[in-house]
Scaffold this active site. Structure first.
Site, PDB file in Angstrom:
ATOM      1  N   HIS A 169       0.824  -1.209   0.000  1.00 17.79           N
ATOM      2  CA  HIS A 169       0.000   0.000   0.000  1.00 17.79           C
ATOM      3  C   HIS A 169       0.867   1.271   0.000  1.00 17.79           C
ATOM      4  O   HIS A 169       2.062   1.235   0.289  1.00 17.79           O
ATOM      5  CB  HIS A 169      -0.889   0.024   1.247  1.00 17.79           C
ATOM      6  N   GLU A 176      -1.830  -7.067   7.609  1.00 13.33           N
ATOM      7  CA  GLU A 176      -0.450  -6.939   8.074  1.00 13.33           C
ATOM      8  C   GLU A 176      -0.246  -7.693   9.385  1.00 13.33           C
ATOM      9  O   GLU A 176      -1.210  -8.031  10.104  1.00 13.33           O
ATOM     10  CB  GLU A 176      -0.095  -5.459   8.230  1.00 13.33           C
TER      11      GLU A 176
END
Length: 215
Positions: free
Chosen positions: A18, A92
């Site tokens: 990202h 994550e």
């Protein structure tokens, strides 16, 4: 979703970290905390598109965390693709009580071998990442899939899959991996740079202009 599948033994993945968040910029340990992109991060998401546009892609998937979902939405819109799934296994690493901490003595005091006290272990993260990629390979054999996820997850997943220390993963850069059902994973581009196992350009002829999946 309807699809026409050209059967292939290989599934191709673009693994994209990202764009930047304010916590990235402040060097806070971010992990599974749901922090949105900042203005730089939104710009980085758009800048990922030229490298991706060298090839045809079938669809986009992402982590459900907002920074990955926002990045995926920008990429998909610019490439005229659909984001078809938000995959929980792509979140994550959970850093537990250390999330939000700045680099420094307090964070250092929480270090233990392999990570931080109370955090998810790297092998656990790698197992989640590999499970997600294997599931995509099974569900969409021969497809070319953009996967927008997180830096640590990409790093430890590739390290486990390739038995290779790939180092840190930059925001919104191209990491190109192919998964062959018989021979496993092969890395072709890392952080936007051709890897030493990169084959000749003709090896990628089937990536441009020949869809394995039509959505």
């Amino acid at each position: 979703m309807t699809a026409r599948n050209r059967i292939s033994p290989s599934t191709t993945f673009a693994l994209i970290r990202h764009g930047q968040t304010d916590w990235n910029a402040a060097r806070r340990l971010q992990g599974s905390t749901d922090i949105p992109l900042n203005d730089i991060g939104r710009g980085q998401a758009g800048k990922a598109v030229p490298a991706l546009s060298q090839f045809d892609w079938d669809f986009v998937v992402s982590s459900p965390l907002i920074r990955a979902a926002e990045t995926a939405d920008v990429i998909a819109a610019d490439l005229d693709l659909d984001v078809i799934r938000r995959i929980p296994g792509l979140v994550e690493r959970d850093y537990g009580p250390t999330e939000g901490m700045l680099e420094g003595a307090e964070l250092d005091s929480m270090r233990i071998p392999g990570g931080y006290y109370g955090a998810e272990s790297e092998p656990e993260v790698a197992a989640r990442g590999l499970d997600a990629l294997h599931a995509l390979s099974r569900d969409y054999p021969g497809a070319r899939i953009i996967v927008v996820t997180h830096g640590t997850l990409i790093r430890v997943t590739l390290t486990e899959a390739l038995d290779l220390d790939v180092g840190s993963i930059d925001n919104a850069t191209l990491n190109l991996v192919r998964h062959h059902r018989n021979t496993g994973f092969a890395l072709h581009v890392l952080n936007g740079t051709p890897h030493h196992t990169q084959p000749s350009p003709s090896h990628f002829d089937n990536l441009k202009g020949h869809k394995s999946w039509q959505l």
